[in-house]
Motif scaffolding. Structure first.
Motif, PDB file in Angstrom:
ATOM      1  N   PHE A   5       6.678  10.000 -43.123  1.00 27.10           N
ATOM      2  CA  PHE A   5       6.868   8.910 -44.073  1.00 27.10           C
ATOM      3  C   PHE A   5       6.429   7.560 -43.501  1.00 27.10           C
ATOM      4  CE2 PHE A   5      10.298  12.020 -45.134  1.00 27.10           C
ATOM      5  CZ  PHE A   5       9.758  12.450 -46.350  1.00 27.10           C
ATOM      6  N   ILE A   6       5.934   7.531 -42.291  1.00 29.39           N
ATOM      7  CA  ILE A   6       5.418   6.276 -41.727  1.00 29.39           C
ATOM      8  C   ILE A   6       4.167   5.871 -42.507  1.00 29.39           C
ATOM      9  CG2 ILE A   6       4.476   5.172 -39.655  1.00 29.39           C
ATOM     10  CD1 ILE A   6       6.073   7.103 -37.978  1.00 29.39           C
ATOM     11  N   PRO A   7       4.087   4.665 -42.987  1.00 25.12           N
ATOM     12  CA  PRO A   7       2.893   4.239 -43.739  1.00 25.12           C
ATOM     13  C   PRO A   7       1.627   4.400 -42.911  1.00 25.12           C
ATOM     14  CG  PRO A   7       4.676   2.655 -44.010  1.00 25.12           C
ATOM     15  CD  PRO A   7       5.116   3.612 -42.953  1.00 25.12           C
ATOM     16  N   THR A   8       0.565   4.801 -43.554  1.00 24.55           N
ATOM     17  CA  THR A   8      -0.702   5.080 -42.865  1.00 24.55           C
ATOM     18  C   THR A   8      -1.243   3.859 -42.144  1.00 24.55           C
ATOM     19  OG1 THR A   8      -1.227   6.727 -44.564  1.00 24.55           O
ATOM     20  CG2 THR A   8      -3.044   5.979 -43.184  1.00 24.55           C
ATOM     21  N   GLU A   9      -1.058   2.682 -42.709  1.00 20.47           N
ATOM     22  CA  GLU A   9      -1.611   1.476 -42.094  1.00 20.47           C
ATOM     23  C   GLU A   9      -0.942   1.144 -40.765  1.00 20.47           C
ATOM     24  OE1 GLU A   9       1.213   0.180 -45.498  1.00 20.47           O
ATOM     25  OE2 GLU A   9      -0.352   1.690 -45.131  1.00 20.47           O
ATOM     26  N   TYR A  10       0.227   1.723 -40.516  1.00 17.98           N
ATOM     27  CA  TYR A  10       0.909   1.467 -39.245  1.00 17.98           C
ATOM     28  C   TYR A  10       0.674   2.582 -38.213  1.00 17.98           C
ATOM     29  CZ  TYR A  10       3.396  -2.137 -41.839  1.00 17.98           C
ATOM     30  OH  TYR A  10       3.711  -3.257 -42.606  1.00 17.98           O
ATOM     31  N   ARG A  11      -0.063   3.591 -38.580  1.00 20.37           N
ATOM     32  CA  ARG A  11      -0.284   4.715 -37.677  1.00 20.37           C
ATOM     33  C   ARG A  11      -1.553   4.498 -36.855  1.00 20.37           C
ATOM     34  NH1 ARG A  11       0.954  10.434 -40.754  1.00 20.37           N
ATOM     35  NH2 ARG A  11       3.079   9.966 -41.475  1.00 20.37           N
ATOM     36  N   PRO A  12      -1.524   4.882 -35.584  1.00 17.02           N
ATOM     37  CA  PRO A  12      -2.749   4.794 -34.772  1.00 17.02           C
ATOM     38  C   PRO A  12      -3.790   5.813 -35.243  1.00 17.02           C
ATOM     39  CG  PRO A  12      -0.779   4.938 -33.388  1.00 17.02           C
ATOM     40  CD  PRO A  12      -0.360   5.268 -34.783  1.00 17.02           C
ATOM     41  N   GLN A  33       3.698  11.842 -29.524  1.00 18.67           N
ATOM     42  CA  GLN A  33       2.742  12.353 -30.510  1.00 18.67           C
ATOM     43  C   GLN A  33       2.525  11.359 -31.652  1.00 18.67           C
ATOM     44  OE1 GLN A  33       4.503  16.084 -31.615  1.00 18.67           O
ATOM     45  NE2 GLN A  33       3.792  17.161 -29.783  1.00 18.67           N
ATOM     46  N   ILE A  34       3.564  10.609 -31.996  1.00 21.78           N
ATOM     47  CA  ILE A  34       3.419   9.603 -33.049  1.00 21.78           C
ATOM     48  C   ILE A  34       2.594   8.417 -32.563  1.00 21.78           C
ATOM     49  CG2 ILE A  34       4.682   7.948 -34.481  1.00 21.78           C
ATOM     50  CD1 ILE A  34       6.996   9.956 -34.553  1.00 21.78           C
ATOM     51  N   ILE A  35       2.871   7.965 -31.346  1.00 19.93           N
ATOM     52  CA  ILE A  35       2.180   6.786 -30.815  1.00 19.93           C
ATOM     53  C   ILE A  35       0.778   7.121 -30.331  1.00 19.93           C
ATOM     54  CG2 ILE A  35       2.304   5.007 -29.011  1.00 19.93           C
ATOM     55  CD1 ILE A  35       5.351   5.309 -29.094  1.00 19.93           C
ATOM     56  N   PHE A  36       0.586   8.352 -29.875  1.00 26.07           N
ATOM     57  CA  PHE A  36      -0.685   8.762 -29.280  1.00 26.07           C
ATOM     58  C   PHE A  36      -1.166  10.048 -29.959  1.00 26.07           C
ATOM     59  CE2 PHE A  36      -3.016  10.773 -25.612  1.00 26.07           C
ATOM     60  CZ  PHE A  36      -4.081   9.897 -25.638  1.00 26.07           C
ATOM     61  N   SER A  57       2.943  20.409 -42.116  1.00 27.47           N
ATOM     62  CA  SER A  57       3.551  19.879 -40.902  1.00 27.47           C
ATOM     63  C   SER A  57       3.610  18.355 -40.942  1.00 27.47           C
ATOM     64  CB  SER A  57       2.753  20.324 -39.673  1.00 27.47           C
ATOM     65  OG  SER A  57       3.255  19.702 -38.511  1.00 27.47           O
ATOM     66  N   PRO A  58       4.746  17.760 -40.570  1.00 28.73           N
ATOM     67  CA  PRO A  58       4.838  16.294 -40.556  1.00 28.73           C
ATOM     68  C   PRO A  58       3.922  15.667 -39.510  1.00 28.73           C
ATOM     69  CG  PRO A  58       7.018  17.308 -40.521  1.00 28.73           C
ATOM     70  CD  PRO A  58       6.045  18.392 -40.261  1.00 28.73           C
ATOM     71  N   LEU A  59       3.667  16.384 -38.406  1.00 26.40           N
ATOM     72  CA  LEU A  59       2.832  15.871 -37.322  1.00 26.40           C
ATOM     73  C   LEU A  59       1.580  16.742 -37.195  1.00 26.40           C
ATOM     74  CD1 LEU A  59       5.308  14.819 -34.477  1.00 26.40           C
ATOM     75  CD2 LEU A  59       3.647  13.373 -35.635  1.00 26.40           C
ATOM     76  N   VAL A  60       0.562  16.386 -37.944  1.00 33.33           N
ATOM     77  CA  VAL A  60      -0.681  17.172 -37.903  1.00 33.33           C
ATOM     78  C   VAL A  60      -1.398  16.967 -36.577  1.00 33.33           C
ATOM     79  CG1 VAL A  60      -2.932  17.514 -39.010  1.00 33.33           C
ATOM     80  CG2 VAL A  60      -0.893  17.088 -40.408  1.00 33.33           C
ATOM     81  N   PHE A  61      -1.387  15.750 -36.079  1.00 35.40           N
ATOM     82  CA  PHE A  61      -2.107  15.429 -34.838  1.00 35.40           C
ATOM     83  C   PHE A  61      -1.104  15.268 -33.680  1.00 35.40           C
ATOM     84  CE2 PHE A  61      -4.628  13.866 -38.423  1.00 35.40           C
ATOM     85  CZ  PHE A  61      -5.790  14.606 -38.221  1.00 35.40           C
ATOM     86  N   GLY A  62      -0.373  16.326 -33.441  1.00 37.84           N
ATOM     87  CA  GLY A  62       0.623  16.320 -32.372  1.00 37.84           C
ATOM     88  C   GLY A  62       0.287  17.310 -31.273  1.00 37.84           C
ATOM     89  N   ALA A  63      -0.954  17.267 -30.806  1.00 36.89           N
ATOM     90  CA  ALA A  63      -1.379  18.238 -29.791  1.00 36.89           C
ATOM     91  C   ALA A  63      -0.806  17.918 -28.415  1.00 36.89           C
ATOM     92  CB  ALA A  63      -2.906  18.296 -29.727  1.00 36.89           C
ATOM     93  N   PHE A  64      -0.755  16.626 -28.081  1.00 35.37           N
ATOM     94  CA  PHE A  64      -0.304  16.240 -26.736  1.00 35.37           C
ATOM     95  C   PHE A  64       0.998  15.434 -26.830  1.00 35.37           C
ATOM     96  CE2 PHE A  64       0.079  13.442 -23.112  1.00 35.37           C
ATOM     97  CZ  PHE A  64      -0.223  14.274 -22.054  1.00 35.37           C
ATOM     98  N   PRO A  65       2.009  15.835 -26.038  1.00 40.30           N
ATOM     99  CA  PRO A  65       2.076  17.038 -25.195  1.00 40.30           C
ATOM    100  C   PRO A  65       2.487  18.256 -26.018  1.00 40.30           C
ATOM    101  CG  PRO A  65       4.080  15.774 -24.948  1.00 40.30           C
ATOM    102  CD  PRO A  65       3.223  14.998 -25.894  1.00 40.30           C
ATOM    103  N   SER A  66       2.269  19.446 -25.469  1.00 38.16           N
ATOM    104  CA  SER A  66       2.645  20.672 -26.156  1.00 38.16           C
ATOM    105  C   SER A  66       4.155  20.871 -26.039  1.00 38.16           C
ATOM    106  CB  SER A  66       1.919  21.878 -25.557  1.00 38.16           C
ATOM    107  OG  SER A  66       2.451  23.083 -26.065  1.00 38.16           O
ATOM    108  N   LEU A  67       4.850  20.753 -27.163  1.00 39.98           N
ATOM    109  CA  LEU A  67       6.295  20.972 -27.136  1.00 39.98           C
ATOM    110  C   LEU A  67       6.639  22.456 -27.072  1.00 39.98           C
ATOM    111  CD1 LEU A  67       7.620  18.234 -29.585  1.00 39.98           C
ATOM    112  CD2 LEU A  67       7.452  18.205 -27.099  1.00 39.98           C
TER     113      LEU A  67
END
Length: 467
Positions: A110-117, A198-201, A247-257
């Protein structure tokens, strides 16, 4: 040992541990008990972490769109009720980091796209080639087979979701509650940190490179099950495709949880149950391979997740759970299974006399592997001469001898025959005998005759002739 016995013994042990664990629970349902404990609690600097919990949870609930307002307010209300009731708070309070991790993972979408890296596509494969000389994950995905798919699916698609509960259950049953609190904090904070990274990077997984190449990514792209799509096809289902596509985190490759959780599980099980070390790390190694074989992570992701787990495991480990204390059973499991020697012989256990010395009964109850019958059998081959114990005989024996002494001064027969009853009874309260000079063997005491000077010289002469 037949199969039935081999299965029955572990089940009986688990059953006994479960009964003991339930007995240790706080079964109170009164919120007033929780409020009283809160008033008596001595606040420390480490309690400031709960301010972080409240602030982060407030942020995620504020941006949450599903469920909407006012239904989403039920989340903090129900959680507060669970914390107020003692029976539920003993689980929910230590598990706060895990709940915060799950809330962060869900609400991140739900984080707005404009605030996402902007998601990175080329960084991870470039790092892998530089650090390891090749794209290892790409090499592992070139050959696939249904048998390999099943081997990879079991730890990645099944074990990852159920083994954390199994680890928590075994720690709850067979180890002190501090170990369970340690598991909840280490596992929860590790996953929470991983989600925040994963959210920040944000970084794309190998499946993105296989589908879209190295073209720039954006948040309109939906997730992919990668190699788990073959599992859906094999079982004629759509479960993993639907789950990863939403999935809420599509680009959550690093680190592998996945790798982080497997490493944390292996560290915990090997630390608290050392005899399982080679098996749990073998499982972790298979999962490391599965993450890359199923095109969900690069090798650098696996290494990053494992390092994250190791860091939280050793940074958060309490001092009281290091060394031999890690394998100590919970108090209720051992103390209820053994009786002290005072209980065995119907004697009153001695109280402390101002000295910080633990009673023999407490030591025996704490000894998990102590077996009185086995000890008696080992000592039955040789008798211990306890006739000459003290040169001083009191007029009245101490009160502790009342169950053993008749009015005429003779020892009364024991209620239960035991070859060493007198020996063990004489060893009990040895401190009293040292002070009062009493021996339970009889009411009289005879010194051995002292040899005269002539007898001593005669023995010396005989000894010199013999030599």
């Amino acid at each position: 040992m037949n199969v039935r016995t081999a299965v029955a013994q572990p089940l009986r042990r688990v059953g006994a541990a479960f009964v003991a664990a339930v007995g240790r629970l706080d079964k109170s349902l009164s919120p007033s008990n929780t409020l009283n404990r809160l008033k008596q609690h001595k606040w420390t600097f480490s309690d400031a972490i709960y301010i972080f919990h409240i602030a982060l949870a407030t942020f995620w609930i504020a941006i949450m769109q599903v469920p909407g307002f006012p239904l989403k307010l039920l989340i903090p209300v129900l959680y507060a009720i669970a914390l107020l009731i003692p029976f539920t708070s003993q689980f929910f309070l230590p598990a706060s980091p895990i709940f915060l991790y799950l809330l962060s993972f869900y609400s991140s979408k739900f984080i707005p796209t404009e605030y996402r890296p902007t998601p990175s596509v080329v960084l991870l494969p470039t790092l892998e080639s530089v650090l390891y000389g090749a794209n290892v994950s790409d090499i592992l995905t070139r050959f696939t087979h249904p048998i390999l798919d099943i081997i990879a699916w079991v730890p990645y698609g099944v074990g990852h979701y159920i083994i954390p509960f199994i680890v928590a259950a075994f720690i709850w049953l067979f180890r002190p509650k501090e170990a369970l609190h340690f598991w909840a904090s280490a596992f929860g904070y590790m996953n929470l940190t991983g989600v925040l990274i994963q959210i920040i990077f944000p970084c794309a997984a190998p499946w993105y490179e296989l589908i879209y190449g190295l073209t720039p990514a954006d948040y309109t792209i939906r997730g992919s099950p990668g190699g788990l799509a073959r599992i859906d096809k094999l079982f004629h289902s759509n479960g993993y495709t639907a789950a990863f596509s939403n999935s809420p985190l599509v680009f959550g490759a690093f680190p592998s949880l996945h790798a982080a959780s497997a490493t944390m599980e292996a560290l915990f099980i090997s630390h608290f149950f050392p005899h399982t070390t080679k098996w749990v790390f073998g499982y972790a190694a298979v999962l490391y391979w599965a993450t890359m074989y199923l095109t969900h992570h690069y090798l650098v992701d696996v290494v990053g997740g494992s390092c994250l787990a190791v860091a939280f495991f050793y940074l958060l480990m309490p001092e009281g759970l290091k060394g031999a204390a890690a394998t100590a059973p919970p108090g209720g499991l051992s103390a209820a299974s053994y009786r002290s020697k005072y209980q065995l012989y119907d004697l009153e256990e001695p109280r402390g006399r101002g000295r910080s010395v633990r009673g023999n009964g407490a030591i025996m109850r704490d000894a998990e592997a102590y077996d009185l019958e086995e000890l008696s059998d080992r000592e039955s081959d040789e008798e211990v001469d306890i006739t000459y114990r003290s040169p001083v005989v009191p007029e009245q024996p101490p009160s502790s001898a009342a169950p053993l002494i008749k009015p005429n001064g003779r020892a009364s027969p024991a209620k239960k025959s035991h070859r060493h009853t007198a020996s063990i009874a004489s060893l009990i309260r040895s401190e009293e005998r040292g002070e009062e000079g009493w021996s339970p063997i009889g009411g009289s005491f005879a010194f051995p005759p002292t040899p005269t000077r002539a007898q001593a010289e005669e023995v010396t002469v005989k000894g010199s002739r013999a030599s």
